[in-house]
Write a protein that holds these residues in place. Structure first.
Motif, PDB file in Angstrom:
ATOM      1  N   VAL A  58       0.852  -1.187   0.000  1.00 21.78           N
ATOM      2  CA  VAL A  58       0.000   0.000   0.000  1.00 21.78           C
ATOM      3  C   VAL A  58       0.891   1.240   0.000  1.00 21.78           C
ATOM      4  CG1 VAL A  58      -1.786   1.253   1.260  1.00 21.78           C
ATOM      5  CG2 VAL A  58      -1.780  -1.251   1.248  1.00 21.78           C
ATOM      6  N   PRO A  59       0.595   2.238  -0.838  1.00 23.02           N
ATOM      7  CA  PRO A  59       1.464   3.422  -0.931  1.00 23.02           C
ATOM      8  C   PRO A  59       1.282   4.380   0.249  1.00 23.02           C
ATOM      9  CG  PRO A  59      -0.397   3.639  -2.423  1.00 23.02           C
ATOM     10  CD  PRO A  59      -0.484   2.261  -1.836  1.00 23.02           C
ATOM     11  N   HIS A  60       2.081   4.200   1.295  1.00 24.13           N
ATOM     12  CA  HIS A  60       2.040   5.078   2.461  1.00 24.13           C
ATOM     13  C   HIS A  60       3.019   6.245   2.341  1.00 24.13           C
ATOM     14  CE1 HIS A  60      -0.626   2.306   4.334  1.00 24.13           C
ATOM     15  NE2 HIS A  60       0.271   1.367   4.542  1.00 24.13           N
ATOM     16  N   TRP A  61       3.943   6.194   1.396  1.00 14.89           N
ATOM     17  CA  TRP A  61       4.914   7.269   1.197  1.00 14.89           C
ATOM     18  C   TRP A  61       4.360   8.308   0.221  1.00 14.89           C
ATOM     19  CZ3 TRP A  61       9.591   7.967   3.615  1.00 14.89           C
ATOM     20  CH2 TRP A  61      10.091   6.895   4.343  1.00 14.89           C
ATOM     21  N   VAL A  62       4.708   9.561   0.447  1.00 12.54           N
ATOM     22  CA  VAL A  62       4.341  10.646  -0.466  1.00 12.54           C
ATOM     23  C   VAL A  62       5.570  11.523  -0.673  1.00 12.54           C
ATOM     24  CG1 VAL A  62       2.928  12.696  -0.829  1.00 12.54           C
ATOM     25  CG2 VAL A  62       1.921  10.660   0.206  1.00 12.54           C
ATOM     26  N   ALA A  63       5.915  11.781  -1.933  1.00 15.53           N
ATOM     27  CA  ALA A  63       6.990  12.696  -2.282  1.00 15.53           C
ATOM     28  C   ALA A  63       6.409  13.794  -3.165  1.00 15.53           C
ATOM     29  CB  ALA A  63       8.119  11.968  -3.012  1.00 15.53           C
ATOM     30  N   HIS A 106       5.858  10.098   5.451  1.00 15.28           N
ATOM     31  CA  HIS A 106       5.243   8.785   5.658  1.00 15.28           C
ATOM     32  C   HIS A 106       4.285   8.918   6.837  1.00 15.28           C
ATOM     33  CE1 HIS A 106       4.768   4.709   7.301  1.00 15.28           C
ATOM     34  NE2 HIS A 106       4.969   4.295   6.064  1.00 15.28           N
ATOM     35  N   GLN A 107       3.004   8.721   6.590  1.00 13.09           N
ATOM     36  CA  GLN A 107       2.007   8.811   7.642  1.00 13.09           C
ATOM     37  C   GLN A 107       1.952   7.501   8.422  1.00 13.09           C
ATOM     38  OE1 GLN A 107       0.475  11.505   8.480  1.00 13.09           O
ATOM     39  NE2 GLN A 107       0.921  12.813   6.726  1.00 13.09           N
ATOM     40  N   ALA A 108       1.741   7.606   9.727  1.00 13.37           N
ATOM     41  CA  ALA A 108       1.614   6.412  10.552  1.00 13.37           C
ATOM     42  C   ALA A 108       0.296   5.705  10.252  1.00 13.37           C
ATOM     43  CB  ALA A 108       1.683   6.793  12.029  1.00 13.37           C
ATOM     44  N   GLN A 112       1.990   0.174   9.167  1.00 16.03           N
ATOM     45  CA  GLN A 112       3.327   0.767   9.317  1.00 16.03           C
ATOM     46  C   GLN A 112       3.210   1.920  10.316  1.00 16.03           C
ATOM     47  OE1 GLN A 112       4.791   1.832   5.421  1.00 16.03           O
ATOM     48  NE2 GLN A 112       4.481  -0.213   4.583  1.00 16.03           N
ATOM     49  N   PRO A 113       3.336   1.635  11.605  1.00 15.65           N
ATOM     50  CA  PRO A 113       2.974   2.612  12.646  1.00 15.65           C
ATOM     51  C   PRO A 113       4.051   3.650  12.946  1.00 15.65           C
ATOM     52  CG  PRO A 113       3.635   0.566  13.664  1.00 15.65           C
ATOM     53  CD  PRO A 113       3.677   0.317  12.174  1.00 15.65           C
ATOM     54  N   GLY A 157      10.018  12.795  13.227  1.00 20.20           N
ATOM     55  CA  GLY A 157       9.699  11.379  13.171  1.00 20.20           C
ATOM     56  C   GLY A 157       8.858  11.000  14.362  1.00 20.20           C
ATOM     57  N   GLY A 158       8.137   9.896  14.260  1.00 27.79           N
ATOM     58  CA  GLY A 158       7.280   9.480  15.359  1.00 27.79           C
ATOM     59  C   GLY A 158       6.847   8.045  15.222  1.00 27.79           C
ATOM     60  N   TYR A 159       6.036   7.595  16.207  1.00 27.82           N
ATOM     61  CA  TYR A 159       5.582   6.204  16.247  1.00 27.82           C
ATOM     62  C   TYR A 159       4.191   6.156  16.872  1.00 27.82           C
ATOM     63  CZ  TYR A 159       5.684   1.141  16.840  1.00 27.82           C
ATOM     64  OH  TYR A 159       5.401  -0.204  16.755  1.00 27.82           O
ATOM     65  N   ARG A 160       3.333   5.306  16.314  1.00 29.55           N
ATOM     66  CA  ARG A 160       1.993   5.089  16.851  1.00 29.55           C
ATOM     67  C   ARG A 160       1.926   3.714  17.496  1.00 29.55           C
ATOM     68  NH1 ARG A 160      -2.858   5.263  12.709  1.00 29.55           N
ATOM     69  NH2 ARG A 160      -2.297   7.483  12.684  1.00 29.55           N
ATOM     70  N   PHE A 161       1.569   3.676  18.777  1.00 28.08           N
ATOM     71  CA  PHE A 161       1.488   2.423  19.517  1.00 28.08           C
ATOM     72  C   PHE A 161       0.151   1.728  19.252  1.00 28.08           C
ATOM     73  CE2 PHE A 161       4.494   5.102  21.733  1.00 28.08           C
ATOM     74  CZ  PHE A 161       5.554   4.235  21.963  1.00 28.08           C
ATOM     75  N   VAL A 162       0.057   0.470  19.669  1.00 34.12           N
ATOM     76  CA  VAL A 162      -1.151  -0.313  19.439  1.00 34.12           C
ATOM     77  C   VAL A 162      -2.353   0.344  20.096  1.00 34.12           C
ATOM     78  CG1 VAL A 162      -2.235  -2.558  19.805  1.00 34.12           C
ATOM     79  CG2 VAL A 162       0.196  -2.431  19.231  1.00 34.12           C
ATOM     80  N   SER A 163      -2.152   1.004  21.217  1.00 37.61           N
ATOM     81  CA  SER A 163      -3.241   1.674  21.928  1.00 37.61           C
ATOM     82  C   SER A 163      -3.779   2.880  21.177  1.00 37.61           C
ATOM     83  CB  SER A 163      -2.753   2.122  23.310  1.00 37.61           C
ATOM     84  OG  SER A 163      -1.698   3.064  23.181  1.00 37.61           O
TER      85      SER A 163
END
Length: 413
Positions: A58-63, A106-108, A112-113, A157-163
């Motif tokens: 799935v295209p999660h990257w955008v340039a 790249h969106q979380a 791909q979190p 940069g960042g990260y999305r947890f399961v919660s």
């Protein structure tokens, strides 16, 4: 072997081979498939070994990249070509490259979190945006100030947890106000008084916590009010609450912290921002209201400001590859002590004009804007002598070319 027998054997073999490559159940010149249970040939995109569909990424990257150029006619004809108080459009009376930018993000997502943003930009508007960057240690300070940071638009940069909790650190776009620094994403080309009065970027970290599917709470710790370098050793903060459903977004937030060299609590800046947005079609409406206060030990008392505006957008025409949109905005800003726009005054402004969008590659905008200052001495530059005028009529012609591509990184086989 007789010739007739050899011809018969070759004919049967040829007919059998021809029938085998036809799809089961199909007839070809009177021959049916001699082996209905055989596996059919794999279709395009199907693994020939397992005969199962491949999972395409799935295209999660955008340039993307864009060039934002404009010509702004100013009826005051100032000799210095400057529009006071403006950040995104500081130059008038000349063709200007306001912003040239390139970005990658790249969106979380649940698959791909992690989040990533990196963007660089340059131009006259960029120089104006970063002009107020502090230089710790004064002119002798190294590795800080506008010449160091101004070409970095985003870097985080960042990260999305399961919660659902998400963390993000770095240089980020500020959530205060309606619209951003890059005009390509805004309803009107000229920015609101309220937009130029609040930060376009923040440097630090934030935590985002969703509550259900519609409510979101976020908390920020940042260096300061649109500063990458530190004004002092104490950080500032921001807390926000947002509710969103389909086209409707409601958001309230408060920025607070020391924005002067003296970090004493009675000198802190406190700024509240409220937004109501209905991003619908064929009509969209948005409104923003801001109010702020800051202590000032060097003056006679606290500094106050208040302002806001209303955006209205309507679709005039929708074609297959192009669309025509009309947008307008009335607004006002009360700068009681000159903290935001330099002098004590009330600023009034009105903007209206059409925008043509072509294949999501080109934007052509034509806007008329009227600004008036109710200050006693005027505010806008006029003529070669740079006298001050109370009002300003402007016509803005903008040509913005952009390119954006979504893609996915393929996993190794």
């Amino acid at each position: 072997m007789p010739v007739e027998l050899l011809a018969l054997i070759v004919g049967v073999a040829t007919a059998t081979a021809t029938a085998t490559v036809t799809a089961p159940g199909d007839d070809f010149e009177g021959f049916s498939d001699p082996n209905p249970a055989a596996e059919p040939l794999p279709a395009p995109g199907v693994d020939p070994v397992w005969a199962e569909p491949r999972q395409l990424p799935v295209p999660h990257w955008v340039a993307g990249a864009f060039l934002d150029t404009a010509y702004i006619f100013n009826h005051n004809m100032p000799g210095n070509h400057l529009w006071p108080g403006q950040v995104t459009h500081p130059r008038t009376g000349e063709v200007t490259l306001a912003v040239a930018a390139g970005y990658l993000r790249h969106q979380a997502t649940s698959e791909q979190p992690w989040r990533f943003e990196l963007a660089f930009h340059a131009g006259a508007a960029v120089d104006a945006l970063y002009a107020a960057e502090p230089i710790p240690g004064g002119n002798a300070g190294d590795y800080a100030g506008p010449e160091v940071w101004k070409h970095v638009a985003l870097a985080n940069g960042g990260y999305r947890f399961v919660s659902g909790t998400e963390i993000q650190v770095g240089l980020m776009a500020a959530p205060i106000g309606v619209g951003g620094f890059w005009s390509k994403d805004n309803w009107t080309y000229s920015p609101a008084l309220a937009s130029n009065a609040v930060p376009y970027y923040l440097m630090g970290g934030r935590v985002i916590q969703p509550i259900g599917d519609e409510v979101e709470v976020d908390a920020w710790v940042v260096n300061g009010w649109q500063t990458i370098a530190d004004v002092n050793r104490a950080p500032s903060g921001l807390v926000g609450l947002q509710w969103a459903r389909r086209e409707i977004t409601l958001r309230g937030q408060v920025f607070f912290g020391p924005e002067r060299p003296d970090p004493a609590a009675d000198q802190w800046m406190v700024h509240g921002d409220t937004q109501v947005i209905w991003d619908g079609h064929p009509v969209g409406v948005a409104a923003v209201a801001d109010v702020g206060r800051e202590g000032w030990s060097g003056g006679s008392g606290d500094l106050y400001w208040l302002g806001g505006g209303v955006w209205i957008r309507g679709d005039l025409w929708q074609g297959r590859h192009a669309s025509l949109v009309l947008a307008g905005r009335p607004e006002a800003w009360w700068d009681r002590d000159g903290r935001i726009y330099g002098i004590s005054q009330v600023l009034l402004a009105g903007t209206v004009g059409p925008s043509l969008y072509v294949r999501d590659l080109l934007q052509v905008r034509l806007e008329y804007r009227y600004d008036r200052s109710l200050g006693s001495d005027g505010y806008f530059y006029r003529g070669d002598a740079l006298a001050l005028a109370a009002d300003q009529h402007s016509v803005l012609l903008n040509l913005l070319a952009k390119f954006e591509h979504a893609f996915a990184r393929r996993a190794p086989p």
